[in-house]
Design a protein around this motif. Structure first.
Motif, PDB file in Angstrom:
ATOM      1  N   UNK C  70     -79.042 -52.796  48.354  1.00  0.00           N
ATOM      2  CA  UNK C  70     -80.506 -52.785  48.388  1.00  0.00           C
ATOM      3  C   UNK C  70     -80.946 -52.169  47.075  1.00  0.00           C
ATOM      4  N   UNK C  82     -81.833 -51.499  34.143  1.00  0.00           N
ATOM      5  CA  UNK C  82     -81.910 -50.244  34.894  1.00  0.00           C
ATOM      6  C   UNK C  82     -82.042 -50.641  36.360  1.00  0.00           C
ATOM      7  N   UNK C  84     -81.984 -49.270  40.573  1.00  0.00           N
ATOM      8  CA  UNK C  84     -82.036 -48.158  41.518  1.00  0.00           C
ATOM      9  C   UNK C  84     -81.761 -48.636  42.941  1.00  0.00           C
ATOM     10  N   UNK C  85     -81.064 -47.805  43.732  1.00  0.00           N
ATOM     11  CA  UNK C  85     -80.866 -48.118  45.145  1.00  0.00           C
ATOM     12  C   UNK C  85     -79.434 -47.954  45.601  1.00  0.00           C
ATOM     13  N   UNK C  86     -79.060 -48.738  46.636  1.00  0.00           N
ATOM     14  CA  UNK C  86     -77.702 -48.706  47.174  1.00  0.00           C
ATOM     15  C   UNK C  86     -76.933 -49.868  46.572  1.00  0.00           C
ATOM     16  N   UNK C 141     -75.052 -44.900  48.165  1.00  0.00           N
ATOM     17  CA  UNK C 141     -76.523 -44.850  48.206  1.00  0.00           C
ATOM     18  C   UNK C 141     -77.058 -44.009  47.055  1.00  0.00           C
ATOM     19  N   UNK C 142     -78.376 -44.035  46.863  1.00  0.00           N
ATOM     20  CA  UNK C 142     -79.073 -43.167  45.904  1.00  0.00           C
ATOM     21  C   UNK C 142     -78.551 -43.316  44.483  1.00  0.00           C
ATOM     22  N   UNK C 143     -78.250 -44.567  44.075  1.00  0.00           N
ATOM     23  CA  UNK C 143     -77.660 -44.779  42.762  1.00  0.00           C
ATOM     24  C   UNK C 143     -78.723 -45.090  41.714  1.00  0.00           C
ATOM     25  N   UNK C 144     -78.519 -44.531  40.514  1.00  0.00           N
ATOM     26  CA  UNK C 144     -79.253 -44.950  39.318  1.00  0.00           C
ATOM     27  C   UNK C 144     -78.198 -45.547  38.394  1.00  0.00           C
ATOM     28  N   UNK C 163     -77.168 -39.497  43.659  1.00  0.00           N
ATOM     29  CA  UNK C 163     -77.677 -38.201  44.112  1.00  0.00           C
ATOM     30  C   UNK C 163     -77.044 -37.788  45.437  1.00  0.00           C
ATOM     31  N   UNK C 165     -78.212 -35.206  47.292  1.00  0.00           N
ATOM     32  CA  UNK C 165     -79.319 -34.792  48.164  1.00  0.00           C
ATOM     33  C   UNK C 165     -78.913 -33.722  49.159  1.00  0.00           C
ATOM     34  N   UNK C 166     -78.094 -32.777  48.719  1.00  0.00           N
ATOM     35  CA  UNK C 166     -77.628 -31.649  49.547  1.00  0.00           C
ATOM     36  C   UNK C 166     -76.905 -32.102  50.822  1.00  0.00           C
ATOM     37  N   UNK C 173     -74.248 -39.390  51.428  1.00  0.00           N
ATOM     38  CA  UNK C 173     -74.947 -38.798  50.294  1.00  0.00           C
ATOM     39  C   UNK C 173     -73.919 -38.279  49.307  1.00  0.00           C
TER      40      UNK C 173
END
Lengths: 339, 339, 339
Positions: C70, C82, C84-86, C141-144, C163, C165-166, C173
């Motif tokens: 995604x 560039x 962003x997403x999964x 997930x959370x990829x740049x 990321x 994300x803790x 994550x």
């Protein structure tokens, strides 16, 4: 539909800061299927399916897949529209319409829509993650709606009744009713809405009200709006002032929101908060935009509102990460693409 | 696909009544993706994906998203079709074909497909909500099917084998096999089907049989059908008589279903029930219709069948809401829109 | 998208054999929605949504609906893209590109991607079913991401940062980064990738590396690749040699994979395994194919790798179905249809 992803940094003061990737900070990432069939004689039938996409993780929907909307309608240009299914509550539609940030991203006027920090919401619906998704301040299931036809001199309006089905609002079964009424003309837009839930916690009544007015000139817009959540002796009243300023191919957005809480004690009534937000959206085309948003939430008393995406905070004074009265600052930058 | 929503009121006698919104009372709300590729020489390949939509809540699918069907096929006009995936069981297809209400809505012939009230189903599959969704009286996973080619003088037919994969039927892994055989011609349609599950509760065999015959004349149709569920000494045998009557742009539907249960004791054998239903469907176009349906279920002995959507009932004689031998009456009105 | 279903038989020696239906043995069954918008001046925006389909059961997605991908992108023909997403991790893309079976089916080079049998993976991510789905050796997930533009003399490449994300990698994550670099020209394809996870079990670092080279001639291809999983003192290093041979309208596939485990003790270092696989794919058209695959896994020491779809096995020496050092043999035949 839309895919919108951004990188966000939230600073919760002494609790530190966190960077995350978020979805839908400018426009909700979503998949929409919809259509209208012309039945002749001014009659038409229509359907609308809308599912949230988590662009950052690939998640879809919320508690249900078509979480944003799932409706079937019969509409007449003379008599209006009858619509059945899951849909937005009228108060959210008014509140969102006057927010320059459309209640999205770090500067969203819905930053105060928190079941843990708004006492009126928390008392009415509990604070489990499920109730955050299911409570009827955003969308509602089992709705029967009637919409006024077009061509009423700028007036528009609707009525909504939703079936509780012997369930609880927290489970998504809201026994409620409401309306929306508005007028547009000569650059002015004024609207008001109410949605009353009869089966909130303890079988009590929860009232949700919204109204606002805006004025548009040369592509700019200024507006003011208020949203009121009332449950027993608890109230959370948010007032928002905003502006949209056209700048070349882009737009500057400014917002100020003040949340005024009132409760049974002076301490509960002191838990106010305010949000300051600004943003710039640069349109690469009608479908695609780059954006930057920044915002700060400033809590008063023991209020614990935060901008989502930061380090975890607690509302308990004895916790190491107690956040009462503190500040949350955030910045995000992303891409929005409609398809 | 289809979106179909209705408002339903169910009256369970002394237990009171309830109003709810329901999805798919005339035609299941669903999203379908499908296609066929012509490979030349009478060969073709095809796929079919079908997902239930809960128009009232926005929910999608059941235990799985593509819960209604997910198949890939290779077909020859001479040799027939080989199909793999999740599909309908042949018995449901026969039973549904002869029901004027297509086993949907308050007057559905599947009102007696209840794991709590049909002892044969409950003993074979348990009564958890998951087994209601997973038991193979509607659809089945891991199927290998063979369909006869067209052009056999009105005869059609198929064979099915499904893999149990060392699981249980309650988990959706049915070790079963079955067939369907039918004939259409001169207004007559006759069909029979069987599906045998070898890994029902206790590793025992569950047999599901259906057969029916109908006659069509001047747009009207009358028919009779039977469905038999057999597990050990327990049987639930439902017999349905129905009629479809063309009336202008609409159709009147009439149905009578009798469920005859047989068990190890006289008491278990006395738990019969019957359903009377009527409906009117008014077609606004080929794609869109308005409809009203009414039905009554009349339990005998300690039978606890109900029309879904009413106040909760219990099969336990000591419960305050014990429903043994009582009546359930229902009415619904809605919109169906195909897209 | 694609629908691909097959019947598989897996023989685990003295533990018996099992027949099942499987999805995606030749090409993953999936639903893809994607598009590109030309923004002019060499700029474009794009989105990509990809959801796994379980053709055998109708299931969709994994832990999330759009589990495969995604993403939203902004691309320039001069400056690169560039995104962003999964998305897929770069190491999987290299590993999969050189496997004649694309890491699918009984002869998949990912047969050794098992959290219970690969000690490096199990120690880094735990062995719950959720971690099998969420660990970052397939997607993240959370990829740049940044991709090099085309037209660099056959070179391609990208960088990725994700990321945490803790959260934990087991929750999806992943705090990680990596790259991919490759070159294609004169029939040769060479590529290398690395993805480092900083928040694996105990907050430790997990390194995932892949590289390979292949040579194509007259429609045939031979290649060799290696994938290395490194966590503390544990390593699982898989080396794969494969060939694709064009035969009329079809293709023969051959593979040999050797998994070499190294650990803190001589016993752990003895748990190696190898896989031999062969297949034939017959193309009925560009979109549709029939296929047969066969494979054998041969464990050394106490290794417990298996081909999925057989009788349950255990890694515990005291269990009745202990599989240490045993063999797993499998055969599958199916249909693949792209749509």
């Amino acid at each position: 539909g839309t895919l919108d992803a951004a990188v966000r940094r939230v600073d919760n003061g002494s609790l530190g800061s966190m960077t995350s990737q978020v979805s839908g900070a400018n426009s909700t990432s979503k998949l929409i299927l919809r259509g209208i069939e012309d039945l002749g004689g001014g009659l038409s039938a229509g359907f609308y399916l809308d599912s949230t996409i988590g662009a950052d993780t690939g998640a879809a929907g919320g508690l249900q897949f078509w979480d944003r909307r799932s409706t079937v309608s019969l509409a007449s240009v003379k008599l209006g529209e009858l619509r059945l299914g899951r849909d937005w509550v009228p108060t959210h539609l008014v509140w969102s319409a006057f927010d320059p940030f459309s209640t999205l991203g770090v500067a969203s006027a819905n930053t105060f829509r928190s079941l843990t920090a708004s006492r009126a919401l928390g008392q009415a619906f509990g604070s489990a993650p499920e109730t955050q998704a299911a409570n009827p301040t955003l969308r509602v299931s089992n709705a029967v709606e009637y919409f006024l036809p077009p061509g009423l001199g700028g007036f528009y309006g609707m009525l909504i009744v939703t079936q509780g089905e012997n369930g609880t609002t927290a489970a998504g079964f809201t026994d409620g009713d409401g309306f929306r009424l508005g007028w547009t003309g000569r650059g002015v837009h004024a609207a008001a809405a109410q949605f009353t839930t009869r089966n909130a916690s303890g079988g009590q009544r929860f009232r949700d009200q919204a109204f606002g007015v805006s004025y548009e000139f040369s592509g700019n817009r200024v507006g003011i709006a208020q949203r009121r959540w009332l449950f027993g002796s608890d109230r959370t009243v948010s007032t928002q002032v905003g502006a949209l300023i056209a700048v070349g191919a882009g737009q500057i957005k400014l917002t100020y929101v003040h949340a005024d809480q009132t409760g049974a004690t002076a301490a509960l009534s002191a838990n106010d908060a305010r949000l300051l937000g600004a943003g710039y959206v640069y349109n690469l085309s009608k479908r695609t935009a780059l954006y930057v948003h920044a915002a700060r939430v400033d809590n008063r008393g023991a209020a614990v509102f935060t901008i989502p995406g930061g380090p975890a905070v607690s509302a308990s004074p004895s916790a190491a990460n107690y956040f009462g009265g503190k500040k949350s600052t955030a910045f995000e930058s992303g891409i929005r693409h409609d398809f």
